[in-house]
Design a protein around this motif. Structure first.
Motif, PDB file in Angstrom:
ATOM      1  N   SER A  90       0.852  -1.127   0.146  1.00 45.97           N
ATOM      2  CA  SER A  90       0.095   0.020   0.155  1.00 45.97           C
ATOM      3  C   SER A  90       0.865   1.137   0.068  1.00 45.97           C
ATOM      4  O   SER A  90       0.394   2.218  -0.599  1.00 45.97           O
ATOM      5  CB  SER A  90      -0.966   0.312   1.480  1.00 45.97           C
ATOM      6  N   GLN A  91       2.220   1.182   0.687  1.00 45.05           N
ATOM      7  CA  GLN A  91       2.983   2.230   0.605  1.00 45.05           C
ATOM      8  C   GLN A  91       4.430   1.722   0.446  1.00 45.05           C
ATOM      9  O   GLN A  91       4.585   0.577   1.005  1.00 45.05           O
ATOM     10  CB  GLN A  91       3.029   3.014   1.816  1.00 45.05           C
ATOM     11  N   PRO A  92       5.234   2.415  -0.227  1.00 46.59           N
ATOM     12  CA  PRO A  92       6.570   1.556  -0.642  1.00 46.59           C
ATOM     13  C   PRO A  92       7.430   1.675   0.571  1.00 46.59           C
ATOM     14  O   PRO A  92       8.299   0.759   0.916  1.00 46.59           O
ATOM     15  CB  PRO A  92       7.320   2.846  -1.653  1.00 46.59           C
ATOM     16  N   THR A  93       7.334   2.701   1.527  1.00 46.36           N
ATOM     17  CA  THR A  93       8.307   2.808   2.696  1.00 46.36           C
ATOM     18  C   THR A  93       7.658   3.369   4.026  1.00 46.36           C
ATOM     19  O   THR A  93       6.401   4.124   3.832  1.00 46.36           O
ATOM     20  CB  THR A  93       9.367   3.595   2.705  1.00 46.36           C
ATOM     21  N   ASP A  94       7.986   3.238   5.079  1.00 44.07           N
ATOM     22  CA  ASP A  94       7.719   3.613   6.435  1.00 44.07           C
ATOM     23  C   ASP A  94       8.587   3.843   7.488  1.00 44.07           C
ATOM     24  O   ASP A  94       9.620   2.935   7.250  1.00 44.07           O
ATOM     25  CB  ASP A  94       6.531   2.773   6.991  1.00 44.07           C
ATOM     26  N   THR A  95       8.624   5.026   8.276  1.00 42.67           N
ATOM     27  CA  THR A  95       9.414   5.138   9.168  1.00 42.67           C
ATOM     28  C   THR A  95       9.078   4.708  10.603  1.00 42.67           C
ATOM     29  O   THR A  95       7.839   5.320  10.883  1.00 42.67           O
ATOM     30  CB  THR A  95      10.143   6.542   9.325  1.00 42.67           C
ATOM     31  N   VAL A  96       9.676   3.915  11.296  1.00 43.63           N
ATOM     32  CA  VAL A  96       8.863   2.974  12.550  1.00 43.63           C
ATOM     33  C   VAL A  96       9.982   3.405  13.809  1.00 43.63           C
ATOM     34  O   VAL A  96      11.039   3.375  13.509  1.00 43.63           O
ATOM     35  CB  VAL A  96       8.552   1.677  12.323  1.00 43.63           C
ATOM     36  N   GLN A  97       9.120   3.486  14.874  1.00 37.82           N
ATOM     37  CA  GLN A  97       9.835   3.336  15.972  1.00 37.82           C
ATOM     38  C   GLN A  97      10.273   1.936  16.695  1.00 37.82           C
ATOM     39  O   GLN A  97       9.632   1.134  16.391  1.00 37.82           O
ATOM     40  CB  GLN A  97       9.322   4.175  17.319  1.00 37.82           C
ATOM     41  N   ILE A  98      11.524   1.941  16.881  1.00 36.99           N
ATOM     42  CA  ILE A  98      12.098   0.597  17.126  1.00 36.99           C
ATOM     43  C   ILE A  98      11.679   0.061  18.374  1.00 36.99           C
ATOM     44  O   ILE A  98      11.295   0.953  19.379  1.00 36.99           O
ATOM     45  CB  ILE A  98      13.687   0.890  17.306  1.00 36.99           C
ATOM     46  N   GLY A  99      10.918  -0.998  18.352  1.00 38.84           N
ATOM     47  CA  GLY A  99      10.029  -1.594  19.457  1.00 38.84           C
ATOM     48  C   GLY A  99       8.868  -1.536  19.689  1.00 38.84           C
ATOM     49  O   GLY A  99       8.102  -2.194  20.470  1.00 38.84           O
ATOM     50  N   VAL A 100       8.184  -0.504  18.524  1.00 42.82           N
ATOM     51  CA  VAL A 100       6.978  -0.342  18.786  1.00 42.82           C
ATOM     52  C   VAL A 100       6.344  -1.240  17.456  1.00 42.82           C
ATOM     53  O   VAL A 100       6.722  -1.249  16.530  1.00 42.82           O
ATOM     54  CB  VAL A 100       6.758   1.327  18.491  1.00 42.82           C
ATOM     55  N   ARG A 101       4.983  -1.673  17.902  1.00 36.83           N
ATOM     56  CA  ARG A 101       4.427  -2.226  16.781  1.00 36.83           C
ATOM     57  C   ARG A 101       3.919  -1.319  15.627  1.00 36.83           C
ATOM     58  O   ARG A 101       3.486  -0.370  15.943  1.00 36.83           O
ATOM     59  CB  ARG A 101       2.935  -3.084  17.288  1.00 36.83           C
ATOM     60  N   GLY A 130      17.167  -9.886   9.812  1.00 34.60           N
ATOM     61  CA  GLY A 130      16.252 -10.750  10.053  1.00 34.60           C
ATOM     62  C   GLY A 130      15.898 -11.171  11.370  1.00 34.60           C
ATOM     63  O   GLY A 130      14.723 -11.418  11.587  1.00 34.60           O
ATOM     64  N   LYS A 131      16.821 -11.431  12.314  1.00 37.81           N
ATOM     65  CA  LYS A 131      16.561 -11.935  13.632  1.00 37.81           C
ATOM     66  C   LYS A 131      15.793 -10.835  14.643  1.00 37.81           C
ATOM     67  O   LYS A 131      15.594 -11.217  15.536  1.00 37.81           O
ATOM     68  CB  LYS A 131      17.768 -12.696  14.335  1.00 37.81           C
ATOM     69  N   TYR A 132      16.047  -9.704  14.054  1.00 36.85           N
ATOM     70  CA  TYR A 132      15.375  -8.553  14.972  1.00 36.85           C
ATOM     71  C   TYR A 132      13.783  -8.091  14.337  1.00 36.85           C
ATOM     72  O   TYR A 132      13.281  -7.313  14.904  1.00 36.85           O
ATOM     73  CB  TYR A 132      16.291  -7.178  14.689  1.00 36.85           C
ATOM     74  N   PHE A 133      13.596  -8.618  13.049  1.00 36.63           N
ATOM     75  CA  PHE A 133      12.305  -8.404  12.433  1.00 36.63           C
ATOM     76  C   PHE A 133      11.207  -9.171  12.882  1.00 36.63           C
ATOM     77  O   PHE A 133      11.356 -10.193  12.480  1.00 36.63           O
ATOM     78  CB  PHE A 133      12.364  -8.218  10.910  1.00 36.63           C
ATOM     79  N   ASN A 134      10.329  -8.727  13.700  1.00 41.38           N
ATOM     80  CA  ASN A 134       9.382  -9.953  14.255  1.00 41.38           C
ATOM     81  C   ASN A 134       8.072  -9.592  13.724  1.00 41.38           C
ATOM     82  O   ASN A 134       7.459  -8.494  13.799  1.00 41.38           O
ATOM     83  CB  ASN A 134       9.400  -9.836  15.644  1.00 41.38           C
ATOM     84  N   TYR A 158       3.796  -6.163  12.760  1.00 42.44           N
ATOM     85  CA  TYR A 158       5.269  -6.457  12.997  1.00 42.44           C
ATOM     86  C   TYR A 158       5.928  -5.239  13.907  1.00 42.44           C
ATOM     87  O   TYR A 158       5.379  -4.337  14.169  1.00 42.44           O
ATOM     88  CB  TYR A 158       6.094  -6.333  11.759  1.00 42.44           C
ATOM     89  N   TYR A 159       7.108  -5.397  14.406  1.00 39.01           N
ATOM     90  CA  TYR A 159       8.112  -4.571  14.963  1.00 39.01           C
ATOM     91  C   TYR A 159       9.389  -4.919  15.106  1.00 39.01           C
ATOM     92  O   TYR A 159       9.821  -6.294  14.699  1.00 39.01           O
ATOM     93  CB  TYR A 159       7.806  -4.617  16.458  1.00 39.01           C
ATOM     94  N   VAL A 160      10.550  -3.926  15.297  1.00 37.86           N
ATOM     95  CA  VAL A 160      11.792  -4.408  15.190  1.00 37.86           C
ATOM     96  C   VAL A 160      12.364  -4.397  16.638  1.00 37.86           C
ATOM     97  O   VAL A 160      12.095  -3.513  17.399  1.00 37.86           O
ATOM     98  CB  VAL A 160      12.528  -3.062  14.543  1.00 37.86           C
ATOM     99  N   ASP A 161      12.875  -5.350  17.006  1.00 37.06           N
ATOM    100  CA  ASP A 161      13.539  -5.844  18.326  1.00 37.06           C
ATOM    101  C   ASP A 161      14.576  -4.626  18.815  1.00 37.06           C
ATOM    102  O   ASP A 161      15.432  -4.378  17.917  1.00 37.06           O
ATOM    103  CB  ASP A 161      14.025  -7.106  18.126  1.00 37.06           C
ATOM    104  N   PRO A 162      14.356  -4.022  19.871  1.00 38.33           N
ATOM    105  CA  PRO A 162      15.356  -3.357  20.417  1.00 38.33           C
ATOM    106  C   PRO A 162      16.720  -3.598  20.572  1.00 38.33           C
ATOM    107  O   PRO A 162      17.630  -2.948  20.609  1.00 38.33           O
ATOM    108  CB  PRO A 162      14.600  -2.621  21.545  1.00 38.33           C
ATOM    109  N   ALA A 163      16.825  -5.049  20.623  1.00 36.96           N
ATOM    110  CA  ALA A 163      18.267  -5.597  20.812  1.00 36.96           C
ATOM    111  C   ALA A 163      18.989  -5.517  19.495  1.00 36.96           C
ATOM    112  O   ALA A 163      20.023  -5.313  19.631  1.00 36.96           O
ATOM    113  CB  ALA A 163      17.990  -7.133  20.803  1.00 36.96           C
ATOM    114  N   ALA A 164      18.235  -4.813  18.280  1.00 45.38           N
ATOM    115  CA  ALA A 164      19.086  -4.629  17.262  1.00 45.38           C
ATOM    116  C   ALA A 164      19.910  -3.275  17.393  1.00 45.38           C
ATOM    117  O   ALA A 164      21.144  -3.351  16.887  1.00 45.38           O
ATOM    118  CB  ALA A 164      17.965  -3.981  16.215  1.00 45.38           C
TER     119      ALA A 164
END
Length: 190
Positions: A90-101, A130-134, A158-164
């Motif tokens: 639906s959209q090509p990119t998004d800026t997300v906060q690490i750890g937030v769904r 890959g191991k941080y993308f949940n 999804y969320y990106v694990d803060p451990a990244a």
């Protein structure tokens, strides 16, 4: 050496060879599920992780320690040649906060005159991400059937694990690409 002793040695060698061949055959059958397990555990080859709601809640609590850091996520979509679908994010990119769904949606349309069942394969680039993308919920977890001309919006939660942020291999990574390819389901044939 007597004939009886030679026959016993030959029999023993034959049994060892048979056991070895059976072990190799068993390892051949076990290789695919073991490799899949390895990729899911380590994130090898850009394999994403599957998370539960409780995992996401823990990550959101940890996100507070991430200090509101963000990362760009790029969404990619394609179909195998034998899948007559239009498939796009639906959209090509998004800026997300690490750890937030966060949620992304993909749009699929069956351009054929028959129902098509597809299954999506996926990966993440760069591989170390890959191991941080949940993924908590994803259309890729199940087969999708689209009727002729049907168009659907398919979400990915999804969320990106803060451990990244602690991994030196992730230093300098500013964008993660989530890529899907739809294939016909195995029971659909060609």
């Amino acid at each position: 050496m007597t004939t009886a002793t030679l026959e016993q040695k030959n029999l023993r060698t034959g049994i060892y060879a048979l056991i070895g061949a059976l072990a190799m055959l068993g390892m051949g059958y076990a290789a695919v599920p073991l490799y899949d397990l390895f990729c899911r555990v380590t994130g090898f080859g850009g394999t994403t992780q599957r998370a539960s709601e409780s995992d996401a809640a823990i990550a959101e609590r940890l996100a507070q320690s991430a200090g509101g850091k963000t990362i760009s996520v790029r969404f990619d979509a394609s179909t195998a040649r034998d899948v007559p679908w239009t498939f796009r994010p639906s959209q090509p990119t998004d800026t997300v906060q690490i750890g937030v769904r966060d949620m992304a949606t993909y749009v699929a349309r069956n351009n054929s005159s028959i129902p098509i069942t597809g299954t999506a394969t996926f990966n993440v680039e760069p591989e170390q991400a890959g191991k941080y993308f949940n993924k908590i919920q994803c259309f890729c977890f199940t087969e999708q059937t689209l009727q002729p001309g049907e168009e659907v919006h398919m979400p990915v939660l999804y969320y990106v694990d803060p451990a990244a942020l602690e991994d030196e291999n992730m230093q300098g990574v500013e964008q993660i690409t989530l890529s899907y390819t739809f294939h016909k389901a195995k029971d659909q044939g060609s």
